[in-house]
Design a protein around this motif. Sequence first.
Motif, mmCIF file in Angstrom:
data_model
loop_
_atom_site.group_PDB
_atom_site.id
_atom_site.type_symbol
_atom_site.label_atom_id
_atom_site.label_comp_id
_atom_site.label_asym_id
_atom_site.label_seq_id
_atom_site.Cartn_x
_atom_site.Cartn_y
_atom_site.Cartn_z
ATOM 1 N N SER A 158 0.832 -1.199 0.000
ATOM 2 C CA SER A 158 0.000 0.000 0.000
ATOM 3 C C SER A 158 0.865 1.248 0.000
ATOM 4 N N TYR A 161 2.408 1.666 -3.485
ATOM 5 C CA TYR A 161 1.416 2.177 -4.437
ATOM 6 C C TYR A 161 1.185 3.669 -4.237
ATOM 7 N N ASP A 162 0.984 4.092 -2.993
ATOM 8 C CA ASP A 162 0.746 5.516 -2.722
ATOM 9 C C ASP A 162 1.968 6.352 -3.069
ATOM 10 N N MET A 165 1.860 6.825 -6.804
ATOM 11 C CA MET A 165 0.771 7.713 -7.225
ATOM 12 C C MET A 165 1.086 9.174 -6.941
ATOM 13 N N GLU A 243 -3.930 4.134 -11.907
ATOM 14 C CA GLU A 243 -4.938 5.141 -11.570
ATOM 15 C C GLU A 243 -6.321 4.521 -11.440
ATOM 16 N N ALA A 246 -7.257 2.827 -7.988
ATOM 17 C CA ALA A 246 -7.363 3.658 -6.786
ATOM 18 C C ALA A 246 -8.544 3.318 -5.875
ATOM 19 N N SER A 250 -5.858 2.731 -2.986
ATOM 20 C CA SER A 250 -5.275 3.936 -2.392
ATOM 21 C C SER A 250 -5.527 3.990 -0.889
#
Length: 350
Positions: A158, A161-162, A165, A243, A246, A250
């Motif tokens: 997590s 991923y964040d 992004m 994207e 998300a 997210s």
Amino acid sequence: MHKRWTRRRLQVLIFTFLIVLFVDLQLRTSDPPKLSVVLDPPAGALQRAIKGAFSAAKDALRPASGSSREAGHPATEGAPVTQPTLRQEDIFIAVKTTGRFHKTRLALLVETWISRTKAHTFIFTDVEDEDTSSEGYNVVVTDCQSDHSQQALSCKMSAEYDGFMSSDKRWFCHVDDDNYLNPEALVSLLSSFPQEGDIYVGKPSLDKPITAHELLEGNATREVRFWFATGGAGFCLSRSLAEKMAPWASGSRFEQTSATIRLPDDCTVGFIVEKRLGVSMVHCPLFHSHLENLLLVNHRSIAHQVTLSYGMFENKMNSIEVKGSFTKEDDPSRFKTVHCLLYPFTSWCP
């Protein structure tokens, strides 16, 4: 009677001859008729016409938000559509590790391939590493537990991923701390895909889709089957696909999604991509984990492999078979040997 018939026939022949002579004289003295000739187009022109039609079709299918005018480039009618060149620094490389492996596994990666991808490689761990941080490497200390549980693994994924992004990178690639990543082979692979497409590429550890039981409301469950790229070999996601993930990935959502299928982080990525978004995983044999027989990797193909690995498999060391100046005792992972084959001018290479 016979003479009269002969005389009339002679008159008809003379009259016919005079008409033919008159017509011939008119044709010889008048302008020649203009002919309209249709020529086949040259092959190059035909190919350009087909290419132009193909480009126009692609432009019609492309969403307005992806137009060249909005991207800051002038729109040229009829111009062929070309993909932007992918550079190493366009890739967000996330390395998952833990404190107890900083001096062993991580140190080996920093000494080898991470030294060449320093600016765009991010090390996600659970404790501070002052030595690595002081040398300018990107160390991200998460609030995740240090064990190998489903919760701890999903927590770090997590954070990865964040982190991606919030960056401006075009691709997200995850590897574990027992992976050797070949950055040039990675760029070559990712460049072969549509850069604005929804791409999830890696290598499964199973020979069939995994079966999970998704937790529904009221403690009900349903069986789901999907492919996933094992984190032990590494995988990559395009910006466009990331994207779209998300709503399930997210913030705290990734851990929540992982909990609904009760499987680790790499399985959760495959679940989101294939079952939530309906995008199929691209199976690529250029990624390798220690869960496969690494002796089968041809040493002549090393320069083309995206990731390699090492570790204990069936109670013995599992690594690629490659000759070099380092012995197996000095270099059991063979990562130093591989690095010196790819980058022979590295200062510490024999």
